[in-house]
Design a protein around this motif. Structure first.
Motif, PDB file in Angstrom:
ATOM      1  N   ARG A 107      38.021  45.158  34.083  1.00  0.00           N
ATOM      2  CA  ARG A 107      37.311  45.074  32.815  1.00  0.00           C
ATOM      3  C   ARG A 107      38.314  45.222  31.681  1.00  0.00           C
ATOM      4  O   ARG A 107      39.310  45.960  31.823  1.00  0.00           O
ATOM      5  CB  ARG A 107      36.258  46.180  32.710  1.00  0.00           C
ATOM      6  N   PRO A 108      38.077  44.545  30.545  1.00  0.00           N
ATOM      7  CA  PRO A 108      38.975  44.689  29.401  1.00  0.00           C
ATOM      8  C   PRO A 108      39.132  46.156  29.006  1.00  0.00           C
ATOM      9  O   PRO A 108      38.164  46.915  28.986  1.00  0.00           O
ATOM     10  CB  PRO A 108      38.262  43.886  28.304  1.00  0.00           C
ATOM     11  N   GLY A 109      40.374  46.528  28.715  1.00  0.00           N
ATOM     12  CA  GLY A 109      40.637  47.906  28.315  1.00  0.00           C
ATOM     13  C   GLY A 109      40.807  48.861  29.476  1.00  0.00           C
ATOM     14  O   GLY A 109      40.943  50.065  29.272  1.00  0.00           O
ATOM     15  N   SER A 110      40.788  48.350  30.708  1.00  0.00           N
ATOM     16  CA  SER A 110      40.929  49.211  31.881  1.00  0.00           C
ATOM     17  C   SER A 110      42.050  48.699  32.774  1.00  0.00           C
ATOM     18  O   SER A 110      42.510  47.562  32.643  1.00  0.00           O
ATOM     19  CB  SER A 110      39.621  49.268  32.673  1.00  0.00           C
ATOM     20  N   VAL A 111      42.477  49.556  33.703  1.00  0.00           N
ATOM     21  CA  VAL A 111      43.469  49.188  34.717  1.00  0.00           C
ATOM     22  C   VAL A 111      42.727  49.053  36.038  1.00  0.00           C
ATOM     23  O   VAL A 111      41.950  49.923  36.415  1.00  0.00           O
ATOM     24  CB  VAL A 111      44.557  50.266  34.832  1.00  0.00           C
ATOM     25  N   SER A 112      42.955  47.963  36.758  1.00  0.00           N
ATOM     26  CA  SER A 112      42.274  47.734  38.023  1.00  0.00           C
ATOM     27  C   SER A 112      43.160  48.133  39.198  1.00  0.00           C
ATOM     28  O   SER A 112      44.311  47.688  39.299  1.00  0.00           O
ATOM     29  CB  SER A 112      41.893  46.260  38.166  1.00  0.00           C
ATOM     30  N   LEU A 113      42.639  48.983  40.088  1.00  0.00           N
ATOM     31  CA  LEU A 113      43.402  49.358  41.276  1.00  0.00           C
ATOM     32  C   LEU A 113      43.664  48.164  42.178  1.00  0.00           C
ATOM     33  O   LEU A 113      44.675  48.116  42.877  1.00  0.00           O
ATOM     34  CB  LEU A 113      42.652  50.446  42.056  1.00  0.00           C
ATOM     35  N   THR A 114      42.766  47.193  42.165  1.00  0.00           N
ATOM     36  CA  THR A 114      42.948  46.000  42.987  1.00  0.00           C
ATOM     37  C   THR A 114      44.247  45.289  42.637  1.00  0.00           C
ATOM     38  O   THR A 114      44.971  44.804  43.523  1.00  0.00           O
ATOM     39  CB  THR A 114      41.762  45.042  42.803  1.00  0.00           C
ATOM     40  N   GLU A 115      44.559  45.248  41.350  1.00  0.00           N
ATOM     41  CA  GLU A 115      45.758  44.547  40.907  1.00  0.00           C
ATOM     42  C   GLU A 115      47.043  45.323  41.178  1.00  0.00           C
ATOM     43  O   GLU A 115      48.145  44.802  40.980  1.00  0.00           O
ATOM     44  CB  GLU A 115      45.637  44.240  39.406  1.00  0.00           C
ATOM     45  N   LEU A 116      46.893  46.593  41.626  1.00  0.00           N
ATOM     46  CA  LEU A 116      48.070  47.422  41.885  1.00  0.00           C
ATOM     47  C   LEU A 116      48.363  47.563  43.374  1.00  0.00           C
ATOM     48  O   LEU A 116      49.156  48.410  43.782  1.00  0.00           O
ATOM     49  CB  LEU A 116      47.870  48.815  41.260  1.00  0.00           C
ATOM     50  N   ALA A 117      47.727  46.737  44.189  1.00  0.00           N
ATOM     51  CA  ALA A 117      47.991  46.762  45.627  1.00  0.00           C
ATOM     52  C   ALA A 117      49.470  46.523  45.892  1.00  0.00           C
ATOM     53  O   ALA A 117      50.110  45.694  45.237  1.00  0.00           O
ATOM     54  CB  ALA A 117      47.149  45.707  46.329  1.00  0.00           C
ATOM     55  N   GLY A 118      50.022  47.256  46.848  1.00  0.00           N
ATOM     56  CA  GLY A 118      51.435  47.109  47.181  1.00  0.00           C
ATOM     57  C   GLY A 118      52.363  47.962  46.344  1.00  0.00           C
ATOM     58  O   GLY A 118      53.592  47.821  46.457  1.00  0.00           O
ATOM     59  N   SER A 119      51.816  48.846  45.517  1.00  0.00           N
ATOM     60  CA  SER A 119      52.665  49.720  44.698  1.00  0.00           C
ATOM     61  C   SER A 119      53.512  50.629  45.585  1.00  0.00           C
ATOM     62  O   SER A 119      53.084  51.019  46.680  1.00  0.00           O
ATOM     63  CB  SER A 119      51.790  50.574  43.770  1.00  0.00           C
TER      64      SER A 119
END
Length: 528
Positions: free
Chosen positions: A153-165
């Motif tokens: 969502r706009p204004g938030s950080v998505s855990l999905t997009e941080l996979a592989g950190s």
């Protein structure tokens, strides 16, 4: 590592839920965890995991949270749709040294806003559904950042997009500092934020470790309690360290529950009292969904003897028992007792149990009026042990009001018999003039009228004892049967019947008695 060794380590160093999955995997990496739903944050994980996989996922989520900016000592509020990933995310927050704050998905936006303000700029970990609910809440001013568990969502950080950190090393918080914050049921208004430490969480495992020792075989434990509740911490910790296969459930409808119990045949079921009441009808199911159950277990609230009796008779296990624990979020398990198949129906539902031995909580009943507490003159119930929560966040004065030295006043009134059994008669705030115990009336009448699904005695508009009833399929109540059932309680007024769906409830399905009483008081004030 053996489970007993891990348990002794927890008793010494405290329970850090961020380390628990890894500890459980060291005990037995192949212990199975089965879900009755998909994980929102990890949909690819499926519904069948091992403890080793579970621990790996928690480590992965911890890395993603670190990449999102979460750091040690930071408060992270988990307010999301009910899902087993809540507990995994809580463990991940703890693993990197964050302070977990569990908020029930049943809370409304106004209440969440008040609690966020009290938490002083926490990180909010949520999902799209709850962000929609909070649309009018000024999150930018109340939180440090917003993280979504799945959708972006706009204004938030998505855990999905941080996979592989990149993975990060665990951070262990001091044993007496805040570790997990839960909240009270909110039966009397805005919930209080209860601060648990690694020490208090570890100590609370003691009496329940012994209860699980009744199971000699490694049989399935079904857990069906809110993922946000402090009880979930104990239930998951004990089951995993004992190497029991876990059935972790979200669904509460009788049809769905029956299917899961028939498929997985649990030997131990942990659930809410009101869930057990809703599942009573399954006792007549010819497929015997309760046939495999050796132990039924419940905390949160007292349960009616008729419900326990019916469930026990539906078990095919020799020596099946229903173990009830009396306690609350602030103190954990205080007293307990077992009920058996041939005697549960005759039990006094107000006898909630005896103090448990060897380092568990101590109980006393203190006079309210200078006279010795008794059945006719109940006193304040108080608890003392090292498992009592550390404080109410942002409400230290309120916490101090309930605490006198080592003793915590629970807010319940009751008495102890000469044999030491604690009888809990009512919440102090729910007492009605001329009524010894509303809960006792409810126990007796519910045992006589099988058509009732709920009975709640509350103060009426003129402080009279008003029975509010719900029936099977909301069918009209036979008033003649009612009058025959309540003949020994002349203080009751005529009952008011409402649909069960209209009962105001807390996150743990307790009826909000004060809210229910206010409803009828407001109706009286309305102009005709």
């Amino acid at each position: 590592m053996k489970g007993s060794v891990a348990y002794r380590s927890i008793q010494k160093r405290g329970l850090h839920i961020g380390l628990l999955p890894e500890m459980a995997a060291a005990v037995n990496p192949s212990t199975p965890i089965t879900l009755d739903h998909d994980l929102d944050v990890l949909p690819e994980a499926g519904r069948h995991l091992t403890v080793a996989q579970y621990a790996e996922y928690v480590d992965d989520l911890a890395a993603r949270l670190w990449a999102a900016g979460v750091r040690p000592d930071e408060r992270v509020v988990l307010f999301k749709t009910a899902n087993a990933d809540h507990w995994m995310l809580a463990a991940a927050v703890s693993r990197i040294g964050g302070v977990v704050v569990n908020l029930s998905p049943a809370l409304d936006a106004e209440t969440v806003a008040v609690l966020l303000e009290r938490l002083d700029q926490p990180t909010l970990l949520t999902d799209g559904t709850k962000l929609d609910l909070l649309a009018d809440v000024p999150l930018a001013g109340l939180t440090r950042r917003v993280i979504t568990s799945a959708d972006h969502r706009p204004g938030s950080v998505s855990l999905t997009e941080l996979a592989g950190s990149p993975r990060v090393k665990p951070v262990v918080r001091p044993i007496d500092e805040a570790a997990v914050i839960t909240h009270t049921s909110g039966t009397t208004g805005i919930p209080k934020l209860v601060v648990h430490t690694a020490r208090t969480q570890g100590i609370r495992l003691l009496p329940q470790w012994r209860l699980l020792s009744l199971m000699r075989k490694k049989e399935t434990v079904a857990i069906n309690v809110p993922f946000v509740h402090s009880r979930m911490v104990a239930a998951m910790s004990l089951a995993l360290l004992k190497e029991y296969p876990v059935l972790l459930m979200r669904e509460t409808g009788p049809a769905e529950v029956a299917e899961q119990f028939i498929k997985h045949r649990p030997a131990f079921i942990e659930a809410l009292p009101n869930s057990f009441m809703e599942w009573e009808e399954l006792a007549d199911d010819p497929r015997s969904p309760f046939g495999s159950v050796k132990v039924f277990s419940s905390t949160f609230d007292a349960i009616h003897p008729g419900t326990m009796s019916r469930l026990l008779k539906a078990s095919d296990r020799r020596g099946a028992l229903f173990f009830q624990i009396y306690g609350q979020s602030e103190v954990g398990p205080a007293v307990g007792r077992a009920y058996f198949r041939n005697s549960a129906h005759k039990a006094n539902g107000r006898c909630v149990g005896w103090a448990m031995p060897n380092g568990a909580a101590r109980i006393r009943v203190v006079s309210r009026d200078g006279h010795t507490p008794s059945e006719t003159n109940p006193g304040y119930i108080e608890v003392a042990w090292d498992g009592i929560a550390k404080t109410y966040l942002g409400e230290q004065d309120r916490y101090d009001t309930n605490r006198s030295g080592e003793w915590w006043r629970t807010g319940d009134v009751g008495y102890r018999t000469r044999f030491g059994c604690l009888h809990m008669l009512d919440r102090e705030v729910d007492m009605i003039p001329g009524v010894r115990s509303s809960l006792e009336i409810e126990d007796v009448v519910l045992s006589k009228l099988s058509e009732l699904t709920e009975l709640v005695v509350v103060p009426g508009p003129n402080s009279e004892a008003l029975p509010v009833i719900c029936t099977v399929d909301d069918k009209p109540l036979d008033r003649n049967r009612w009058r025959a059932a309540v003949v020994e309680f002349p203080q009751l007024t005529e009952p008011v019947q409402i649909p069960q769906a209209e009962l105001p409830r807390t996150a743990t399905l307790k009826v909000q008695r004060l809210a229910l009483a206010r409803r009828f008081e407001e109706q009286l004030r309305e102009p005709v």
